[in-house]
Scaffold this motif. Structure first.
Motif, short mmCIF file in Angstrom:
data_model
loop_
_atom_site.label_atom_id
_atom_site.label_comp_id
_atom_site.label_asym_id
_atom_site.label_seq_id
_atom_site.Cartn_x
_atom_site.Cartn_y
_atom_site.Cartn_z
N ILE A 278 33.77 31.94 27.72
CA ILE A 278 33.15 30.78 28.19
C ILE A 278 34.21 30.19 28.86
O ILE A 278 35.39 29.82 28.63
CB ILE A 278 32.97 30.11 26.99
N GLY A 279 33.93 29.74 30.10
CA GLY A 279 34.95 28.92 30.94
C GLY A 279 35.92 30.02 31.83
O GLY A 279 36.21 31.31 31.63
N VAL A 280 36.36 29.27 32.84
CA VAL A 280 36.94 30.33 33.85
C VAL A 280 38.28 30.77 33.13
O VAL A 280 38.65 31.86 33.42
CB VAL A 280 37.32 29.32 35.13
N GLU A 281 39.07 29.91 32.59
CA GLU A 281 40.40 30.30 32.12
C GLU A 281 40.22 31.57 30.90
O GLU A 281 41.04 32.34 30.88
CB GLU A 281 41.15 28.93 31.20
N ASP A 282 39.48 31.06 29.87
CA ASP A 282 39.13 32.27 29.03
C ASP A 282 38.54 33.67 29.53
O ASP A 282 38.90 34.58 28.96
CB ASP A 282 38.52 31.68 27.94
N THR A 283 37.58 33.35 30.32
CA THR A 283 37.03 34.57 31.27
C THR A 283 38.16 35.31 31.86
O THR A 283 38.24 36.60 31.50
CB THR A 283 36.08 34.17 32.12
N ILE A 284 38.95 34.77 32.53
CA ILE A 284 40.18 35.46 33.11
C ILE A 284 41.14 36.18 32.22
O ILE A 284 41.62 37.38 32.40
CB ILE A 284 40.99 34.74 34.04
N GLN A 285 41.52 35.43 31.09
CA GLN A 285 42.39 35.94 30.17
C GLN A 285 41.83 37.20 29.20
O GLN A 285 42.34 38.24 29.09
CB GLN A 285 42.81 34.89 29.05
N SER A 286 40.45 37.07 29.17
CA SER A 286 39.65 38.15 28.48
C SER A 286 39.72 39.35 29.21
O SER A 286 39.65 40.46 28.56
CB SER A 286 38.25 37.76 27.98
N ILE A 287 39.51 39.17 30.67
CA ILE A 287 39.52 40.52 31.20
C ILE A 287 40.75 41.28 31.22
O ILE A 287 41.00 42.50 31.24
CB ILE A 287 39.06 39.95 32.74
N ARG A 288 41.65 40.28 31.24
CA ARG A 288 43.10 41.00 31.25
C ARG A 288 43.36 41.50 29.93
O ARG A 288 44.08 42.43 29.85
CB ARG A 288 44.20 39.97 31.60
N THR A 289 43.28 40.82 29.06
CA THR A 289 43.18 41.43 27.51
C THR A 289 42.65 42.69 27.43
O THR A 289 43.33 43.76 26.76
CB THR A 289 42.74 40.50 26.44
N VAL A 291 41.87 45.06 29.52
CA VAL A 291 42.16 46.11 30.37
C VAL A 291 43.61 46.39 30.08
O VAL A 291 44.06 47.70 30.03
CB VAL A 291 42.36 45.75 31.97
N ASP A 292 44.56 45.42 29.38
CA ASP A 292 45.91 45.81 28.94
C ASP A 292 45.66 46.62 27.57
O ASP A 292 46.54 47.51 27.76
CB ASP A 292 46.51 44.33 28.69
N VAL A 293 44.72 46.30 27.07
CA VAL A 293 44.57 47.19 25.59
C VAL A 293 44.29 48.61 26.08
O VAL A 293 44.73 49.45 25.51
CB VAL A 293 43.68 46.53 24.66
N ILE A 294 43.16 48.85 27.11
CA ILE A 294 42.85 50.11 27.53
C ILE A 294 44.16 51.00 28.13
O ILE A 294 44.20 51.91 27.92
CB ILE A 294 41.52 50.22 28.51
N GLY A 295 44.95 50.03 29.00
CA GLY A 295 46.02 50.59 29.20
C GLY A 295 45.93 51.56 30.68
O GLY A 295 47.19 52.25 31.02
N ASP A 296 44.79 51.45 31.38
CA ASP A 296 44.83 52.18 32.61
C ASP A 296 45.24 51.31 33.99
O ASP A 296 44.65 50.33 34.03
CB ASP A 296 43.12 52.35 32.88
#
Length: 477
Positions: A278-289, A291-296
């Motif tokens: 919800i919202g640009v800020e949280d959408t960007i943060q969620s995508i990064r979170t 992919v960071d956890v997946i680690g690819d």
């Protein structure tokens, strides 16, 4: 706070004098930590509350499973109350849009309703050949003591399908308890045995109200992320039973799905992260979170390119709305705290000040986050009621209220702009596209010319009211 007085960000005194029972459920942000909010409790029977019952909480979580049959074991009113409650969209079956009920009457309450429930299950099986049936225990069943578990267990033996009881008598707690009842039913559906792992994720806590699940899973698939199951928006029986094979759970609706994520971590060794689109800020943060956890590393590069492209496009369109909305004031009253937190950030991005924020299911940690990101003087409410919403919306001079179906009539009665961020909306408000849709809807609502002709109650006794109204009408022509 100054000299013992509650002040907003402009130094105006805020008058908060709640009744004793509500003292710890209403807080004015003074910028200090440790506000000790009373929350996550049961609503008192007979009190005026915005918080829904246990059965409602269970039904809204399970209802979007597209090929499930839902039998409401209780009076017909419970079934009608939640019929098609979320309007979730489906890419497959549509049977979930129907509601089935045992329609318990006085005679059934006296002599018991187990036989009626047995017949209801038999009728659905013979006419529809289902894979999955949920049976909800309502208040009256909790009183008379029908053994729904035994009835469901026998039905599974007789018909060779899953018939799962959902223990949700409304008086036994609150909406959050209903979420837990639904999560326990989902665990029963998945089984407790571990499955061979498949590289991929489960998406927990989006209910596909307006196609959000499709949009968000497309984001992830474009980054190379495999979706094992969606729980529960546009979900099906076949994909949910595969959920234990996933390697990661992402949790969008923390209020309804954190319990399930913790149980799945315990049973199936699946870690989870909380996200919000919800919202640009949280959408960007969620995508990064994610992919960071997946680690690819290759996936991280794709994610950054995707973010850069989508942000540039979205920010350009939002610039127009920021100019139109700067300086406005917003009040928020929603179910989950995760949504309230994201909305505050979204309003900040649009130049709108949040002056009131309330949730139905927030926890102490959630309210501390709300306090930390909101302005001094912001009124924070837990499980509020219409009287309090009206009082504080008027006192803070909010320009718009964001809520659900129950708040809409109140907003219009007050001559206040409104945005539905819950059951009845028809377009997505999540992700990058949703951020633009939300800004557009806020602009179209709060800057609608109709509000020039609707004066607040304080003007009704003014001798110049009619004169001013006529002048406004002439200006708009």
């Amino acid at each position: 706070m100054k000299d013992g007085k509650n002040l907003d960000s402009h130094g105006t005194e805020i008058n908060v004098t709640p009744i004793k029972e509500r003292e710890k459920s209403i807080h004015v942000n003074s910028g200090e930590c440790g506000m000790n909010m009373n929350c996550d409790g049961n609503s008192v029977s007979g009190s005026v509350s915005q918080r829904a019952c246990v059965y409602c909480g269970a039904r809204v979580v399970l209802n979007p499973i597209t090929d499930a049959y839902h039998i409401v074991h209780g009076p017909i009113g419970c079934a009608s109350y939640t019929w098609d409650i979320r309007g979730s969209l489906s890419s497959g079956e549509e049977i979930y849009r129907n509601s089935f009920s045992t329609d318990l009457r006085e005679k059934d309450i006296i002599f018991g309703g187990e036989k009626k429930l047995t017949e209801a299950i038999k009728e659905i099986v013979e006419q529809n050949n289902p894979k999955l049936i949920f049976v909800y225990s309502t208040c009256i069943v909790g009183v008379i003591g029908d053994d729904t578990q035994a009835v469901c267990r026998q039905a599974e033996k007789d018909y060779g399908i899953r018939v799962i009881p959902v223990f949700s008598p409304g008086f036994a707690g609150n909406k959050s308890m209903g979420y837990k009842a639904a999560c326990n039913a989902l665990i029963s559906l998945m089984g407790e045995e571990k499955q061979e792992k498949v590289e991929g994720i489960n998406f927990l806590g989006d209910f596909n109200l307006s196609g959000e699940m499709w949009m968000l899973t497309n984001y992830l698939k474009n980054l190379g992320i495999n979706i094992i199951s969606k729980i529960t928006g546009d979900a099906s029986y076949d994909e949910i039973i595969k959920a234990p094979s996933a390697t990661l759970n992402i949790v969008q609706c923390a209020g309804s799905m954190t319990f399930l994520a913790k149980k799945m971590e315990e049973l199936y060794d699946i870690p989870f992260v909380k996200i919000s689109f919800i919202g640009v800020e949280d959408t960007i943060q969620s995508i990064r979170t994610i992919v960071d956890v997946i680690g690819d590393e290759e996936m991280k590069e794709k994610a950054e390119k995707f973010i850069e492209e989508m942000f540039a496009k979205t920010d350009k369109e939002l610039a127009y709305y920021r100019e139109k909305l700067k300086g406005k004031k917003a009040a928020i009253n929603v179910g989950g705290a995760f949504k309230a937190i994201s909305l505050i950030k979204q309003f900040n991005d649009l130049g709108i000040q949040t002056v009131m924020v309330g949730t139905q299911t927030g926890k102490k940690d959630d309210y501390e986050i709300i306090r930390s990101i909101s302005d001094e003087g912001t009124i924070i409410l837990d499980d509020t009621n219409p009287y309090e919403i009206e009082k504080f919306v008027k006192q803070t001079e909010a320009d718009i209220l964001v809520g659900g179906v129950k708040e809409r009539p109140l907003a219009y009665k007050l001559g206040l702009a409104f945005v539905d961020h819950n059951h009845e909306r028809k377009h997505p408000l999540t992700g990058f596209e949703g951020a633009i849709n939300f800004a557009r809807e806020v602009h179209e609502s709060v800057n609608n010319p109709v509000w020039k002709f609707i004066k607040q109650e304080k003007m009704k006794g003014d001798d110049n009211y009619v004169k001013e109204l006529c002048e406004l009408e002439c200006e708009s022509m």
